[in-house]
Design a protein around this motif. Structure first.
Motif, mmCIF file in Angstrom:
data_model
loop_
_atom_site.group_PDB
_atom_site.id
_atom_site.type_symbol
_atom_site.label_atom_id
_atom_site.label_comp_id
_atom_site.label_asym_id
_atom_site.label_seq_id
_atom_site.Cartn_x
_atom_site.Cartn_y
_atom_site.Cartn_z
ATOM 1 N N GLY A 124 28.018 32.426 47.167
ATOM 2 C CA GLY A 124 27.198 33.200 46.859
ATOM 3 C C GLY A 124 25.706 32.526 46.211
ATOM 4 N N ASP A 125 25.956 31.262 46.510
ATOM 5 C CA ASP A 125 24.616 30.441 46.008
ATOM 6 C C ASP A 125 24.333 30.840 44.599
ATOM 7 O OD1 ASP A 125 22.931 28.265 46.229
ATOM 8 O OD2 ASP A 125 21.228 29.664 47.006
ATOM 9 N N ARG A 126 25.364 31.011 43.591
ATOM 10 C CA ARG A 126 25.173 31.408 42.388
ATOM 11 C C ARG A 126 24.968 30.395 41.360
ATOM 12 N NH1 ARG A 126 26.360 36.566 41.211
ATOM 13 N NH2 ARG A 126 25.026 36.402 39.501
ATOM 14 N N ASP A 127 24.175 30.544 40.125
ATOM 15 C CA ASP A 127 24.083 29.511 39.129
ATOM 16 C C ASP A 127 25.234 29.607 38.216
ATOM 17 O OD1 ASP A 127 23.543 27.894 37.011
ATOM 18 O OD2 ASP A 127 21.552 28.522 36.770
ATOM 19 N N ARG A 128 26.310 28.855 38.304
ATOM 20 C CA ARG A 128 27.526 29.154 37.634
ATOM 21 C C ARG A 128 27.366 29.160 36.107
ATOM 22 N NH1 ARG A 128 31.084 30.193 34.894
ATOM 23 N NH2 ARG A 128 33.120 29.534 35.011
ATOM 24 N N ALA B 111 34.237 38.290 43.037
ATOM 25 C CA ALA B 111 33.538 38.217 41.569
ATOM 26 C C ALA B 111 32.631 37.194 41.372
ATOM 27 C CB ALA B 111 34.405 37.981 40.384
ATOM 28 N N GLY B 112 33.117 35.810 41.963
ATOM 29 C CA GLY B 112 32.281 34.849 41.820
ATOM 30 C C GLY B 112 30.713 34.820 42.784
ATOM 31 N N ARG B 113 31.101 35.668 43.838
ATOM 32 C CA ARG B 113 30.124 35.569 44.673
ATOM 33 C C ARG B 113 28.894 36.620 44.470
ATOM 34 N NH1 ARG B 113 31.170 36.163 51.190
ATOM 35 N NH2 ARG B 113 29.075 36.037 52.011
ATOM 36 N N PHE B 114 29.324 37.553 43.990
ATOM 37 C CA PHE B 114 28.422 38.708 43.803
ATOM 38 C C PHE B 114 28.077 39.251 42.195
ATOM 39 C CE2 PHE B 114 30.212 39.308 48.043
ATOM 40 C CZ PHE B 114 29.241 39.226 48.810
ATOM 41 N N ARG C 79 34.665 28.918 44.069
ATOM 42 C CA ARG C 79 34.331 28.941 45.497
ATOM 43 C C ARG C 79 33.350 30.185 46.013
ATOM 44 N NH1 ARG C 79 39.085 28.888 47.062
ATOM 45 N NH2 ARG C 79 39.552 30.903 47.268
ATOM 46 N N GLY C 80 33.799 31.249 45.146
ATOM 47 C CA GLY C 80 32.731 32.476 45.406
ATOM 48 C C GLY C 80 31.406 32.075 44.799
ATOM 49 N N SER C 81 31.527 31.621 43.829
ATOM 50 C CA SER C 81 29.943 31.307 43.152
ATOM 51 C C SER C 81 29.229 30.436 44.257
ATOM 52 C CB SER C 81 30.124 30.809 41.954
ATOM 53 O OG SER C 81 28.943 30.321 41.206
ATOM 54 N N GLU C 82 30.019 29.351 44.886
ATOM 55 C CA GLU C 82 29.158 28.513 45.717
ATOM 56 C C GLU C 82 28.752 29.259 46.893
ATOM 57 O OE1 GLU C 82 31.696 25.260 46.567
ATOM 58 O OE2 GLU C 82 31.702 24.555 44.462
#
Length: 333
Positions: free
Chosen positions: A202-206, A171-174, A197-200
């Motif tokens: 996926g290089d997402r803007d948290r 979920a955090g990544r995609f 961790r997933g957000s990081e």
């Protein structure tokens, strides 16, 4: 400031109009989003269309729409349409559900739920972009699909539900957000680490992602009845809805309790299953009490760092009067 949402009842309601009226009350009381589950009753798309037409400011969303019961392209079309009829107030919540629902009720092979969820999110986002969809995945191979209508503007967020570490990391990544359920404060913090961790990865803007905790609540003048309804709801999910909720509780350090509830429930001993859930753990999973007491208990879940919204959910056996009592007691200040 943590947003406060309302999770429209998972149990069967008397009519679509009743759900519309609950969403209207949520809007009147200042709730930010009205979430609608899709289980084995009224479908979410039709119901949310009715709600969109009869509300003006409250956001609406699915929590969750199963990824096995519709094709990703159709989910994308439905999301685009709901964004149009709600005039930009729609949020799409997706999830795999579980094998009991998917295999027994929809007749589909459950397979690899993480991979299917990821591919569905990828395709839905391509559909919502308005561009031609080209996708070569393990489950889906698409080419040439494009919306015949204008792409939604703004594009609705695509969020996912998950319980296990890998599902939450995905979920955090995609995805644009994560829907959390049946977690203690400590268990929630552990899964938030997976989401971050997933957000990081996926290089997402948290700051553009939204974590929503769905919290079963019951606020009544009859405190004992509020507790009974909330506990009955928790035990039903832990004991009767497959092994996902049981395993989720076990991961949080309560394996013995989780197994006792599940085993007794599967054996048909509902009373023993209820007795197996101690009050101190129940207090960590759900909210109940008088209107004043329930509000104080609820507030303890709104200060967990990393949670952007807490959604007031209701016991499956709560009636319309009890649902309204809870909504009013826990309304945003």
């Amino acid at each position: 400031m943590t947003e406060r949402d309302v999770f429209l009842p998972v149990a069967a309601q008397p009519s679509v109009d009743a759900l519309v009226e609950q969403a209207q009350l949520g809007e009147e009381l200042g709730y930010d989003t009205a979430w609608l589950p899709e289980t084995w009753g009224r479908d979410a798309v039709t119901t949310l269309t009715c709600i969109a037409r009869e509300t003006e400011t409250i956001d609406i969303g699915t929590s969750i729409m199963p990824v096995y019961s519709r094709s990703p392209a159709l989910i994308g079309q439905s999301a685009a349409t709901l964004q149009e009829v709600s005039e930009g107030r729609f949020r799409l919540g997706l999830g795999p559900s579980g094998p009991i629902v998917i295999e027994n009720w929809h007749g589909a092979e459950f397979g690899n739920p993480l991979r299917r969820t990821r591919e569905t999110v990828d395709i839905v986002k391509q559909v919502l972009s308005g561009e031609e969809v080209e996708y070569d995945g393990e489950y889906f191979d698409l080419e040439g699909f494009r919306l015949r209508c204008e792409a939604p503007d703004p594009v609705p967020p695509v969020e996912t539900a998950g319980m296990g570490p890998k599902a939450v990391e995905l979920a955090g990544r995609f995805a644009d957000g994560w829907h959390a359920l049946m977690l203690t404060r400590d268990g929630l913090r552990d899964r938030l680490e997976d989401f971050e961790r997933g957000s990081e990865m996926g290089d997402r803007d948290r700051s553009e992602q939204r974590v929503t905790l769905s919290l079963t609540c019951c606020a009544l003048e009859d405190e004992a009845e509020a507790k009974r309804l909330a506990k009955q709801h928790a035990v039903f999910y832990l004991g009767g809805m497959g092994t996902y909720y049981r395993d989720n509780l076990a991961r949080q350090g309560h394996e013995e309790v989780a197994n006792a509830i599940y085993d007794n429930y599967q054996d048909g001993d509902r009373e023993a299953a209820m007795e197996a859930l101690p009050d101190d753990l129940l207090e960590q999973l759900v909210v109940w009490g008088t209107p004043e007491g329930a509000r104080e208990h609820f507030d303890r879940f709104t200060d967990v760092e990393g949670v952007e919204a807490v959604s007031v959910s209701f016991p499956r056996a709560a009636n319309l009067e009890q649902i309204e009592s809870t909504m009013r007691a826990l309304q945003p200040r």
